[in-house]
Enzyme design. Structure first.
Site, PDB file in Angstrom:
ATOM      1  N   LYS A 192       8.558  -8.798 -13.743  1.00 28.14           N
ATOM      2  CA  LYS A 192       9.569  -8.868 -14.808  1.00 28.14           C
ATOM      3  C   LYS A 192       9.496 -10.194 -15.540  1.00 28.14           C
ATOM      4  O   LYS A 192       9.860 -10.278 -16.725  1.00 28.14           O
ATOM      5  CB  LYS A 192      10.965  -8.591 -14.247  1.00 28.14           C
ATOM      6  CG  LYS A 192      11.444  -9.541 -13.161  1.00 28.14           C
ATOM      7  CD  LYS A 192      12.275 -10.671 -13.710  1.00 28.14           C
ATOM      8  CE  LYS A 192      12.724 -11.612 -12.612  1.00 28.14           C
ATOM      9  NZ  LYS A 192      13.497 -12.758 -13.139  1.00 28.14           N
ATOM     10  N   ARG A 256      14.394 -18.497 -18.775  1.00 26.04           N
ATOM     11  CA  ARG A 256      13.404 -19.532 -19.114  1.00 26.04           C
ATOM     12  C   ARG A 256      12.059 -18.910 -19.477  1.00 26.04           C
ATOM     13  O   ARG A 256      11.311 -19.467 -20.284  1.00 26.04           O
ATOM     14  CB  ARG A 256      13.268 -20.529 -17.959  1.00 26.04           C
ATOM     15  CG  ARG A 256      12.744 -19.955 -16.671  1.00 26.04           C
ATOM     16  CD  ARG A 256      12.824 -20.948 -15.536  1.00 26.04           C
ATOM     17  NE  ARG A 256      14.201 -21.268 -15.188  1.00 26.04           N
ATOM     18  CZ  ARG A 256      14.547 -22.092 -14.205  1.00 26.04           C
ATOM     19  NH1 ARG A 256      13.618 -22.684 -13.498  1.00 26.04           N
ATOM     20  NH2 ARG A 256      15.810 -22.326 -13.939  1.00 26.04           N
TER      21      ARG A 256
END
Length: 329
Positions: A192, A256
């Site tokens: 992911k 991030r």
């Protein structure tokens, strides 16, 4: 009182210390930076990450003494970036993790070796699978700090052990559930981050919401093909440990990996993006590991291949995404 060691000084480690200590576990918190430890002892917050979170030092003991932290605890939570796991754990004797339950809060793989964190622990520290857990699910550290409703899944081969750790995490804003798919959850957590990088690149290139929705939809098929090739068991990939974790990483402002990808799409070099972020995007290392693994598996993985070509072969993002968009329906 449960005794838990948390290794790492970043945002996710800080969030986990908050949850565990507020639930009255005794937390031995290892941080590499001695100045951060001194600041924490004096001011009761992490100076670098989630600095609004205040800690009760009756339940939290910050220190730079790694061996002491591990020896003091029954549970050891790893919350350092995957690229640093080897250097951190090299400071420990090989038998240091024996009889501990080791919990990986890392959504990445060991670079160069291209193995999962759990496989590394079993191979080099003889930590049995039955004594390993993996934390997954849509749960950004920043939202934990704000006490937003969050969901965690604890993967394990032993549901009783997983349930015990879930009890240490549950509170009014965290729901934790056990699941007996240790490896599948861990691989999906790695994948992911790669997809989130792709979503960030697409955003940086000014591809719209329509394209990102199709990108994420195709990503689920890509993840499913990969998991079926590497460990074919039935999984409900629509669950929060799989799809939920992917969605929050692909769309959230706190991701991030998405941020890193966005910078690449806007024209940053890898080094300049890493320097400006001052945080580790696990997907950068993960895409190389998955790409190398797939040389043997030969699974159709167009998104992973595109991200690898952009980051490691320096192919233009717009060129790769023009090719990629023709592969979607």
């Amino acid at each position: 009182m449960e005794k838990v060691a948390v290794l790492g000084g970043g945002s996710w480690a800080t969030a986990l210390v908050k949850i565990l200590s507020e639930n009255k576990s005794k937390v031995f918190w290892w941080m590499r930076n001695s100045n951060d430890v001194q600041h924490l002892v004096q001011y009761r917050h992490n100076p670098r990450y989630l600095s609004g979170v205040q800690f009760d030092l009756n339940y939290v003991k910050p220190t730079t003494q790694l061996a002491e932290v591990v020896a003091s605890a029954d549970w050891v939570v790893l919350a350092v970036p995957a690229a640093f796991v080897q250097s951190v754990l090299s400071e420990l004797p090989r038998g240091a993790l024996k009889n501990k339950v080791v919990v990986s809060a890392i959504k990445g793989m060991i670079p160069q070796e291209n193995i999962l964190i759990t496989d590394y622990l079993e191979r080099y520290f003889q930590v049995a699978n039955s004594h390993q857990l993996v934390i997954a699910g849509p749960c950004h550290a920043e939202e934990v700090a704000l006490e937003k409703q969050s969901y965690l899944t604890i993967g394990s081969h032993d549901l009783a052990v997983a349930e015990h750790f879930c009890e240490l995490l549950r509170n009014r804003y965290v729901k934790a559930s056990p699941l007996d798919d240790l490896d599948g959850i861990e691989y999906c957590a790695v994948m992911k981050n790669i997809i989130a990088l792709a979503c960030g690149i697409a955003r940086g290139l000014n591809f719209g919401d329509n394209f990102q929705a199709v990108l994420v939809s195709n990503a689920m098929f890509e993840i499913e093909r990969f998991l079926d090739a590497i460990m074919p068991i039935h999984r409900a990939l629509s669950g929060s440990a799989y799809l939920g974790d992917l969605l929050v990483t692909a769309y959230s402002q706190f991701s991030r990996n998405r941020t890193f990808g966005n910078m690449i799409g806007r024209g940053y070099t890898v080094k300049s993006a890493q320097f400006e972020m001052n945080m580790v995007a696990e997907g950068y290392y993960a895409v190389q590991s998955i790409y190398e693994l797939n040389k043997k598996l030969k699974v159709e993985m167009p998104i992973t291949n595109a991200v690898y070509q952009i980051l490691y072969e320096r192919i233009s993002p717009i060129v790769e995404f023009e090719i990629l968009k023709e592969k979607f329906n």
